[in-house]
Scaffold this motif. Sequence first.
Motif, PDB file in Angstrom:
ATOM      1  N   ASP A 189       0.828  -1.203   0.000  1.00 44.27           N
ATOM      2  CA  ASP A 189       0.000   0.000   0.000  1.00 44.27           C
ATOM      3  C   ASP A 189       0.865   1.257   0.000  1.00 44.27           C
ATOM      4  O   ASP A 189       0.560   2.241  -0.671  1.00 44.27           O
ATOM      5  N   THR A 190       1.948   1.209   0.769  1.00 42.14           N
ATOM      6  CA  THR A 190       2.826   2.378   0.852  1.00 42.14           C
ATOM      7  C   THR A 190       3.485   2.669  -0.483  1.00 42.14           C
ATOM      8  O   THR A 190       3.574   3.833  -0.908  1.00 42.14           O
ATOM      9  N   LEU A 191       3.950   1.637  -1.180  1.00 36.34           N
ATOM     10  CA  LEU A 191       4.586   1.876  -2.472  1.00 36.34           C
ATOM     11  C   LEU A 191       3.580   2.436  -3.472  1.00 36.34           C
ATOM     12  O   LEU A 191       3.930   3.306  -4.287  1.00 36.34           O
ATOM     13  N   GLY A 192       2.334   1.981  -3.403  1.00 34.81           N
ATOM     14  CA  GLY A 192       1.299   2.560  -4.256  1.00 34.81           C
ATOM     15  C   GLY A 192       1.110   4.044  -3.976  1.00 34.81           C
ATOM     16  O   GLY A 192       0.931   4.851  -4.900  1.00 34.81           O
ATOM     17  N   ARG A 193       1.158   4.409  -2.705  1.00 35.46           N
ATOM     18  CA  ARG A 193       1.013   5.824  -2.333  1.00 35.46           C
ATOM     19  C   ARG A 193       2.218   6.631  -2.803  1.00 35.46           C
ATOM     20  O   ARG A 193       2.085   7.766  -3.262  1.00 35.46           O
ATOM     21  N   ALA A 204      10.302  -6.677  -3.801  1.00 42.44           N
ATOM     22  CA  ALA A 204       9.841  -7.346  -5.018  1.00 42.44           C
ATOM     23  C   ALA A 204       8.329  -7.579  -4.976  1.00 42.44           C
ATOM     24  O   ALA A 204       7.632  -7.407  -5.988  1.00 42.44           O
ATOM     25  N   ARG A 205       7.818  -7.961  -3.814  1.00 39.76           N
ATOM     26  CA  ARG A 205       6.375  -8.202  -3.685  1.00 39.76           C
ATOM     27  C   ARG A 205       5.582  -6.910  -3.881  1.00 39.76           C
ATOM     28  O   ARG A 205       4.531  -6.895  -4.531  1.00 39.76           O
ATOM     29  N   ALA A 206       6.090  -5.821  -3.316  1.00 41.06           N
ATOM     30  CA  ALA A 206       5.395  -4.538  -3.451  1.00 41.06           C
ATOM     31  C   ALA A 206       5.393  -4.065  -4.901  1.00 41.06           C
ATOM     32  O   ALA A 206       4.384  -3.531  -5.393  1.00 41.06           O
ATOM     33  N   LEU A 207       6.508  -4.265  -5.600  1.00 45.00           N
ATOM     34  CA  LEU A 207       6.554  -3.902  -7.013  1.00 45.00           C
ATOM     35  C   LEU A 207       5.595  -4.767  -7.830  1.00 45.00           C
ATOM     36  O   LEU A 207       4.907  -4.277  -8.738  1.00 45.00           O
ATOM     37  N   SER A 208       5.541  -6.042  -7.492  1.00 46.79           N
ATOM     38  CA  SER A 208       4.630  -6.941  -8.198  1.00 46.79           C
ATOM     39  C   SER A 208       3.182  -6.510  -8.016  1.00 46.79           C
ATOM     40  O   SER A 208       2.364  -6.596  -8.948  1.00 46.79           O
ATOM     41  N   ASP A 211       2.271  -0.617 -13.447  1.00 45.22           N
ATOM     42  CA  ASP A 211       2.737   0.672 -12.939  1.00 45.22           C
ATOM     43  C   ASP A 211       4.141   0.594 -12.342  1.00 45.22           C
ATOM     44  O   ASP A 211       4.752   1.629 -12.071  1.00 45.22           O
ATOM     45  N   ALA A 212       4.639  -0.611 -12.112  1.00 47.18           N
ATOM     46  CA  ALA A 212       5.975  -0.751 -11.522  1.00 47.18           C
ATOM     47  C   ALA A 212       7.083  -0.523 -12.541  1.00 47.18           C
ATOM     48  O   ALA A 212       8.255  -0.393 -12.168  1.00 47.18           O
ATOM     49  N   GLY A 213       6.730  -0.432 -13.816  1.00 45.52           N
ATOM     50  CA  GLY A 213       7.750  -0.384 -14.852  1.00 45.52           C
ATOM     51  C   GLY A 213       8.683   0.803 -14.769  1.00 45.52           C
ATOM     52  O   GLY A 213       9.843   0.711 -15.181  1.00 45.52           O
ATOM     53  N   ASP A 214       8.214   1.933 -14.237  1.00 46.72           N
ATOM     54  CA  ASP A 214       9.073   3.111 -14.160  1.00 46.72           C
ATOM     55  C   ASP A 214       9.578   3.370 -12.742  1.00 46.72           C
ATOM     56  O   ASP A 214      10.080   4.453 -12.446  1.00 46.72           O
TER      57      ASP A 214
END
Length: 362
Positions: free
Chosen positions: A104-108, A139-143, A148-151
């Motif tokens: 959730d934090t990485l999304g924010r 890795a899990r948060a990027l997945s 959207d993790a591409g950049d």
Amino acid sequence: MAARGFRDGVSGTTGFDAVLFLSFGGPDGPDDVRPFLENVTRGRGVPPERLDEVAGHYLHFGGVSPINALNKAMIASIEFELERIGVDLPVYFGNRNWHPMVEDTLGRIRADGHRRVLVFPTSAWGGYSGCRQYDDDIARALSALGADAGDMYLRKLPQYWQHPAMTASWSEAILAAKAVLPEELRDEARLVFTAHSIPLSADRAAGPPADGGQLYSRQVAAASAAAAQAAGFADFDQVWQSRSGPPRIPWLEPDICDHLVTLCERGTRSVIVCPIGFISDHLEVVWDLDNEARDQAQELGLGYARAATVGTDPRFITMVAGLIAEQCNGDVEFRLGMTANGAPCAFGCCEPVKRPVSAERS
């Protein structure tokens, strides 16, 4: 001007624009305890009675883990220090096992417009639990971000157990603990370092395969020796705490409580216990050392003093801000633990060992 650029051997010179403070997590109240422990132990086959036992430790403290408030206090101090030294990066808080979850934090972080993120893990050590598992979290948060993790680019900061600020903080905490012992017991006090025990199989797998394993226990031993020397102690003991696995699985020994019995049998009259394996006074420290070990010492008639952890020491906060700043200020030499987007820092480094594990505590 705020320092933002760094030299990345893969991606070129760009600026980091945020920091992720990545930790273990802990319950915020009684209703959170069981779901939190189920998150910690998911897939490990931990029996319900073991979860009930560990839940009782949390409920002893009202169902609230001290780690949450301690982490927030550290984050506030890091933000203040970054501002003081001119590094203009917001600090976000994410956890492995409880809210705010790292996914959730990485999304924010991304929604706020940040793409280049430095990650500070709340473990100083090598090994799977101390280092590689934080890569798995990244890795899990990027997945979870999907396309959207591409950049996004996340770089984990290097292991910091050997940093001079850590040694100085530990040594001062040892001397402060010594000072609270009765005067007649101070000079003869036995210095005992503790860190989280892990299975011997996990310790053998700690580090790059070519390095021979046992990276975690070797690091703890080296850090303990440095802190003891800085505090003026010619000798010390290295023991372990917080074992949670089944008896048939060999773990690093001796346990702190067993060692207190041994010391008493040898004629020792007082001990200084330094929880060198932990950066803050979370549940494993306050339960295992301030309850179980202290009670054991009292039963044995041992003078007992517990050194503080380093997380509240201004030198520790300055160290964290410095690790962040050096990544932003130019070319940075690779050090063990530095990783990109959750990939391990070396091939085969600190591979997880399949084993049954009971509930960890934080």
